[in-house]
Structures are given as C-alpha cells and as structure tokens.
Design a protein around this motif. Structure first.
Motif, PDB file in Angstrom:
ATOM      1  N   GLU A  17       0.828  -1.204   0.000  1.00  0.00           N
ATOM      2  CA  GLU A  17       0.000   0.000   0.000  1.00  0.00           C
ATOM      3  C   GLU A  17       0.864   1.256   0.000  1.00  0.00           C
ATOM      4  OE1 GLU A  17      -2.705  -0.252   3.283  1.00  0.00           O
ATOM      5  OE2 GLU A  17      -3.885  -1.831   2.338  1.00  0.00           O
ATOM      6  N   ILE A  18       1.928   1.250   0.767  1.00  0.00           N
ATOM      7  CA  ILE A  18       2.847   2.392   0.815  1.00  0.00           C
ATOM      8  C   ILE A  18       3.497   2.600  -0.550  1.00  0.00           C
ATOM      9  CG2 ILE A  18       5.041   3.206   1.781  1.00  0.00           C
ATOM     10  CD1 ILE A  18       4.109   1.782   4.426  1.00  0.00           C
ATOM     11  N   GLU A  19       3.889   1.517  -1.198  1.00  0.00           N
ATOM     12  CA  GLU A  19       4.492   1.614  -2.528  1.00  0.00           C
ATOM     13  C   GLU A  19       3.503   2.213  -3.532  1.00  0.00           C
ATOM     14  OE1 GLU A  19       6.274  -1.267  -6.035  1.00  0.00           O
ATOM     15  OE2 GLU A  19       6.147  -2.031  -4.001  1.00  0.00           O
ATOM     16  N   LEU A  20       2.253   1.756  -3.517  1.00  0.00           N
ATOM     17  CA  LEU A  20       1.243   2.297  -4.432  1.00  0.00           C
ATOM     18  C   LEU A  20       0.960   3.774  -4.147  1.00  0.00           C
ATOM     19  CD1 LEU A  20      -1.264  -0.675  -4.664  1.00  0.00           C
ATOM     20  CD2 LEU A  20       0.288   0.139  -6.443  1.00  0.00           C
ATOM     21  N   CYS A  21       0.917   4.146  -2.876  1.00  0.00           N
ATOM     22  CA  CYS A  21       0.703   5.556  -2.531  1.00  0.00           C
ATOM     23  C   CYS A  21       1.850   6.414  -3.055  1.00  0.00           C
ATOM     24  CB  CYS A  21       0.575   5.729  -1.023  1.00  0.00           C
ATOM     25  SG  CYS A  21      -0.989   5.157  -0.361  1.00  0.00           S
ATOM     26  N   GLY A  22       3.064   5.912  -2.923  1.00  0.00           N
ATOM     27  CA  GLY A  22       4.228   6.630  -3.442  1.00  0.00           C
ATOM     28  C   GLY A  22       4.144   6.812  -4.947  1.00  0.00           C
ATOM     29  N   GLU A  23       3.742   5.762  -5.661  1.00  0.00           N
ATOM     30  CA  GLU A  23       3.608   5.850  -7.107  1.00  0.00           C
ATOM     31  C   GLU A  23       2.522   6.846  -7.499  1.00  0.00           C
ATOM     32  OE1 GLU A  23       3.174   1.926  -8.746  1.00  0.00           O
ATOM     33  OE2 GLU A  23       4.992   1.228  -7.762  1.00  0.00           O
ATOM     34  N   LEU A  24       1.448   6.879  -6.742  1.00  0.00           N
ATOM     35  CA  LEU A  24       0.359   7.823  -7.014  1.00  0.00           C
ATOM     36  C   LEU A  24       0.818   9.261  -6.770  1.00  0.00           C
ATOM     37  CD1 LEU A  24      -2.565   8.020  -7.909  1.00  0.00           C
ATOM     38  CD2 LEU A  24      -3.236   7.730  -5.529  1.00  0.00           C
ATOM     39  N   ILE A  25       1.576   9.483  -5.716  1.00  0.00           N
ATOM     40  CA  ILE A  25       2.099  10.821  -5.424  1.00  0.00           C
ATOM     41  C   ILE A  25       3.041  11.277  -6.532  1.00  0.00           C
ATOM     42  CG2 ILE A  25       3.623  12.112  -3.862  1.00  0.00           C
ATOM     43  CD1 ILE A  25       2.354  10.390  -1.571  1.00  0.00           C
ATOM     44  N   ILE A  26       3.897  10.387  -7.011  1.00  0.00           N
ATOM     45  CA  ILE A  26       4.818  10.729  -8.099  1.00  0.00           C
ATOM     46  C   ILE A  26       4.048  11.088  -9.361  1.00  0.00           C
ATOM     47  CG2 ILE A  26       6.573   9.780  -9.656  1.00  0.00           C
ATOM     48  CD1 ILE A  26       7.591   8.168  -7.166  1.00  0.00           C
ATOM     49  N   ALA A  27       3.044  10.286  -9.694  1.00  0.00           N
ATOM     50  CA  ALA A  27       2.241  10.557 -10.888  1.00  0.00           C
ATOM     51  C   ALA A  27       1.505  11.888 -10.764  1.00  0.00           C
ATOM     52  CB  ALA A  27       1.255   9.417 -11.128  1.00  0.00           C
ATOM     53  N   GLU A  38      -9.137   7.305 -14.846  1.00  0.00           N
ATOM     54  CA  GLU A  38      -8.447   6.276 -15.629  1.00  0.00           C
ATOM     55  C   GLU A  38      -6.946   6.290 -15.338  1.00  0.00           C
ATOM     56  OE1 GLU A  38     -10.575   8.554 -17.031  1.00  0.00           O
ATOM     57  OE2 GLU A  38     -12.283   7.197 -17.261  1.00  0.00           O
ATOM     58  N   SER A  39      -6.362   7.483 -15.193  1.00  0.00           N
ATOM     59  CA  SER A  39      -4.936   7.588 -14.874  1.00  0.00           C
ATOM     60  C   SER A  39      -4.638   7.026 -13.495  1.00  0.00           C
ATOM     61  CB  SER A  39      -4.480   9.047 -14.936  1.00  0.00           C
ATOM     62  OG  SER A  39      -4.594   9.562 -16.233  1.00  0.00           O
ATOM     63  N   ILE A  40      -5.516   7.322 -12.548  1.00  0.00           N
ATOM     64  CA  ILE A  40      -5.340   6.799 -11.193  1.00  0.00           C
ATOM     65  C   ILE A  40      -5.423   5.282 -11.202  1.00  0.00           C
ATOM     66  CG2 ILE A  40      -6.380   6.694  -8.889  1.00  0.00           C
ATOM     67  CD1 ILE A  40      -7.231   9.652  -9.346  1.00  0.00           C
ATOM     68  N   ASP A  41      -6.412   4.735 -11.920  1.00  0.00           N
ATOM     69  CA  ASP A  41      -6.543   3.277 -12.025  1.00  0.00           C
ATOM     70  C   ASP A  41      -5.291   2.659 -12.636  1.00  0.00           C
ATOM     71  OD1 ASP A  41      -9.036   3.352 -10.886  1.00  0.00           O
ATOM     72  OD2 ASP A  41     -10.126   3.044 -12.771  1.00  0.00           O
ATOM     73  N   GLN A  42      -4.721   3.329 -13.638  1.00  0.00           N
ATOM     74  CA  GLN A  42      -3.517   2.814 -14.287  1.00  0.00           C
ATOM     75  C   GLN A  42      -2.338   2.807 -13.316  1.00  0.00           C
ATOM     76  OE1 GLN A  42      -2.289   5.041 -17.728  1.00  0.00           O
ATOM     77  NE2 GLN A  42      -0.998   3.390 -18.472  1.00  0.00           N
ATOM     78  N   VAL A  43      -2.167   3.892 -12.563  1.00  0.00           N
ATOM     79  CA  VAL A  43      -1.072   3.975 -11.593  1.00  0.00           C
ATOM     80  C   VAL A  43      -1.240   2.910 -10.516  1.00  0.00           C
ATOM     81  CG1 VAL A  43      -0.030   5.405  -9.787  1.00  0.00           C
ATOM     82  CG2 VAL A  43      -0.603   6.424 -11.995  1.00  0.00           C
ATOM     83  N   LEU A  44      -2.473   2.716 -10.065  1.00  0.00           N
ATOM     84  CA  LEU A  44      -2.741   1.742  -8.996  1.00  0.00           C
ATOM     85  C   LEU A  44      -2.892   0.319  -9.517  1.00  0.00           C
ATOM     86  CD1 LEU A  44      -5.235   3.790  -6.799  1.00  0.00           C
ATOM     87  CD2 LEU A  44      -2.760   3.501  -6.496  1.00  0.00           C
ATOM     88  N   ARG A  45      -2.766   0.167 -10.834  1.00  0.00           N
ATOM     89  CA  ARG A  45      -2.846  -1.139 -11.491  1.00  0.00           C
ATOM     90  C   ARG A  45      -4.177  -1.835 -11.222  1.00  0.00           C
ATOM     91  NH1 ARG A  45       2.727  -2.982  -9.126  1.00  0.00           N
ATOM     92  NH2 ARG A  45       2.913  -0.877  -8.380  1.00  0.00           N
ATOM     93  N   VAL A  46      -5.249  -1.066 -11.249  1.00  0.00           N
ATOM     94  CA  VAL A  46      -6.586  -1.619 -11.069  1.00  0.00           C
ATOM     95  C   VAL A  46      -6.916  -2.490 -12.271  1.00  0.00           C
ATOM     96  CG1 VAL A  46      -9.044  -1.049 -10.908  1.00  0.00           C
ATOM     97  CG2 VAL A  46      -7.348   0.318  -9.669  1.00  0.00           C
ATOM     98  N   GLY A  47      -7.419  -3.675 -12.016  1.00  0.00           N
ATOM     99  CA  GLY A  47      -7.813  -4.573 -13.089  1.00  0.00           C
ATOM    100  C   GLY A  47      -6.729  -5.526 -13.537  1.00  0.00           C
ATOM    101  N   GLU A  48      -5.504  -5.347 -13.046  1.00  0.00           N
ATOM    102  CA  GLU A  48      -4.440  -6.284 -13.409  1.00  0.00           C
ATOM    103  C   GLU A  48      -4.656  -7.601 -12.678  1.00  0.00           C
ATOM    104  OE1 GLU A  48      -0.416  -5.089 -12.826  1.00  0.00           O
ATOM    105  OE2 GLU A  48      -0.582  -3.377 -14.167  1.00  0.00           O
TER     106      GLU A  48
END
Length: 56
Positions: A17-27, A38-48
């Motif tokens: 969760e911390i890693e995903l939050c970091g990626e979202l902050i960077i994006a 859609e961009s948020i879903d892509q960063v959080l890898r929703v649907g993978e």
C-alpha cells in the motif's frame, strides 16, 4: 525502535500500500492537471491480474 531479540516483522500488505501511494504521489506531482480516474486506475494497477504466492 526494533523489537527485542532482533526480530523484524514485515507487513507485506502495508508495504504494498505504501508503494502504491508513493507511485500515485509521483504521478500526481508529474501531471500538469488533476489525474483522471483512468490515470489513477492505471497507476494503482486496477484490473491487473495478480498471482498469489504458491500459484503457478
């Protein structure tokens, strides 16, 4: 503070969760405007599809 006896406990879910939050902050900081859903879903890898340890 480390637990007594030198034992390290890791919560893998919390670390993910911390890693995903970091990626979202960077994006979000790299974007010129607000991130779309859609961009948020892509960063959080929703649907993978994820494999659990021991699968495969």
């Amino acid at each position: 503070m480390a637990p007594l006896g030198g034992v390290t406990v890791q919560d893998h879910v919390a670390l993910a969760e911390i890693e995903l939050c970091g990626e979202l902050i960077i994006a979000a900081s790299a974007a010129e405007d607000r991130l779309s859903l859609e961009s948020i879903d892509q960063v959080l890898r929703v649907g993978e599809t994820r494999t659990e340890p021991g699968d495969g």
